[in-house]
Scaffold this active site. Structure first.
Site, PDB file in Angstrom:
ATOM      1  N   HIS A 143       8.792 -90.105  -2.882  1.00 49.22           N
ATOM      2  CA  HIS A 143       9.129 -89.185  -1.791  1.00 49.22           C
ATOM      3  C   HIS A 143       8.777 -89.795  -0.435  1.00 49.22           C
ATOM      4  O   HIS A 143       9.583 -89.766   0.508  1.00 49.22           O
ATOM      5  CB  HIS A 143       8.380 -87.863  -2.001  1.00 49.22           C
ATOM      6  CG  HIS A 143       8.403 -86.964  -0.804  1.00 49.22           C
ATOM      7  ND1 HIS A 143       9.525 -86.284  -0.404  1.00 49.22           N
ATOM      8  CD2 HIS A 143       7.432 -86.654   0.101  1.00 49.22           C
ATOM      9  CE1 HIS A 143       9.251 -85.581   0.693  1.00 49.22           C
ATOM     10  NE2 HIS A 143       7.988 -85.799   1.025  1.00 49.22           N
ATOM     11  N   HIS A 201      10.684 -90.245   3.643  1.00 47.12           N
ATOM     12  CA  HIS A 201      10.166 -90.371   5.012  1.00 47.12           C
ATOM     13  C   HIS A 201      10.276 -91.791   5.555  1.00 47.12           C
ATOM     14  O   HIS A 201      10.624 -91.982   6.719  1.00 47.12           O
ATOM     15  CB  HIS A 201       8.712 -89.906   5.054  1.00 47.12           C
ATOM     16  CG  HIS A 201       8.536 -88.446   4.805  1.00 47.12           C
ATOM     17  ND1 HIS A 201       8.992 -87.492   5.687  1.00 47.12           N
ATOM     18  CD2 HIS A 201       7.947 -87.767   3.779  1.00 47.12           C
ATOM     19  CE1 HIS A 201       8.686 -86.278   5.219  1.00 47.12           C
ATOM     20  NE2 HIS A 201       8.064 -86.430   4.059  1.00 47.12           N
ATOM     21  N   GLU A 245      11.804 -82.226   6.484  1.00 48.25           N
ATOM     22  CA  GLU A 245      11.749 -82.199   5.023  1.00 48.25           C
ATOM     23  C   GLU A 245      13.066 -81.780   4.372  1.00 48.25           C
ATOM     24  O   GLU A 245      13.416 -82.295   3.313  1.00 48.25           O
ATOM     25  CB  GLU A 245      10.632 -81.260   4.534  1.00 48.25           C
ATOM     26  CG  GLU A 245       9.230 -81.734   4.850  1.00 48.25           C
ATOM     27  CD  GLU A 245       8.767 -82.934   4.016  1.00 48.25           C
ATOM     28  OE1 GLU A 245       9.510 -83.405   3.123  1.00 48.25           O
ATOM     29  OE2 GLU A 245       7.660 -83.423   4.284  1.00 48.25           O
ATOM     30  N   SER A 305      14.818 -87.189  -1.603  1.00 50.48           N
ATOM     31  CA  SER A 305      13.986 -87.793  -2.651  1.00 50.48           C
ATOM     32  C   SER A 305      13.974 -86.955  -3.919  1.00 50.48           C
ATOM     33  O   SER A 305      13.228 -87.246  -4.844  1.00 50.48           O
ATOM     34  CB  SER A 305      12.557 -88.014  -2.153  1.00 50.48           C
ATOM     35  OG  SER A 305      11.933 -86.776  -1.872  1.00 50.48           O
TER      36      SER A 305
HETATM   37 FE   LIG Z   1       7.236 -84.890   2.821  1.00 48.30          FE
END
Ligand SMILES: [Fe+2]
Length: 277
Positions: free
Chosen positions: A144, A149, A190, A209
């Site tokens: 993730h 990110h 997010e 993700s």
């Molecule tokens: Fe996150």
């Protein structure tokens, strides 16, 4: 985060997985800011898990991730053939946009996690999800952090938005305001979407993700990006999102979320919340 709604979480993890996760987390907790990040000797099973998940995500990204995210991911150039070392990813990111990673032993409280973005640091876990459940994770893992990110932060414009969110959470004082910044962060960084000719596409780290959520997000109630509207909705990070926000473009995201983070304070957030109760 990135959860499969049908699962219940930690009780599904094997003791062996938990032991391995905790070993890696304990080493992350020893990291001293400014020092190189200690390498983790990942097992062949962990490398195989990275290959499986990263390759399957990349296939879905072609149709469902925003072009701006795809370009950023290509810029970062994360290998699909094995788990990368955080130090290597951090050095690459720093050369691109000035961001560095710092290892985290688990979820970091939002004000600290987000506030560090103002200083150009992103807290990142180093462990992977349980190999028994490759396509979901009960908590943020290195898949993730790096694929979601890390990729976004390789782009100058997304990186600037991350910094603005950090500056916003540093500026506000009340817990209510911190929580609202957290909500705006959730619905953008997010879980954010960008309009595209073939429908909304994801740039939010949690969605890009999540193999499962990439399949499902177009079934959500997708609304035009609107900070005030976020005051009226709830969210649950353990479920696929039922409400999402799509910006018309990256420039629109900068105008709406970027401007909000650049200017918000306790008073302006209180007004948003009072009006919308
Ligand atoms: Fe996150």
């Amino acid at each position: 985060m990135n959860s499969d709604p049908a699962t219940t979480g930690l009780e599904d993890e094997s003791p062996a997985y938990r032991k391995r996760r905790d070993e890696i987390a304990a080493r992350a907790a020893e990291h001293v800011l400014g020092e190189p990040i200690a390498a983790v000797e990942y097992t062949e099973a962990e490398h195989a898990l990275w290959r499986l998940v990263s390759q399957r995500l990349a296939e879905r990204h072609r149709d469902l991730a925003a072009p701006e995210f795809l370009a950023a991911a290509e810029r970062l150039g994360v290998a699909e053939d094995g788990v990368p070392q955080l130090q290597d990813v951090s050095e690459r990111l720093h050369g691109l946009t000035g961001f560095r990673l710092r290892p985290a032993p688990g979820v970091v409280p939002f004000a600290l996690f987000c506030g560090s973005l103002a200083d150009g640091y992103f807290h990142s876990t180093q462990y992977l999800r349980d190999g028994a459940t490759p396509f979901y994770s009960t908590e943020p893992d290195i898949l993730h952090e790096v694929i979601g990110h890390g990729s976004a932060m390789a782009d100058d414009r997304f990186a600037a938005l991350y910094r603005l969110a950090g500056e916003a959470v540093r500026r506000v004082e009340s817990e209510t305001a911190v929580q609202f910044v957290a909500k705006t962060f959730w619905f953008t960084v997010e879980c954010g979407l960008l309009d595209a000719v073939d429908g909304p596409r994801a740039y939010g780290a949690s969605i890009v993700s999540s193999y499962g959520e990439l399949e499902h997000f177009r079934s959500a109630d997708i609304r035009p990006l609107d900070i005030a509207d976020m005051a009226r909705v709830d969210y649950d990070i353990t479920q696929y999102q039922t409400t999402l926000y799509s910006a018309r473009s990256l420039a629109h995201l900068e105008d709406v979320a970027g401007e909000f983070w650049a200017s918000c304070d306790d008073t302006s957030i209180e007004k948003l919340l009072v009006v919308d109760i």
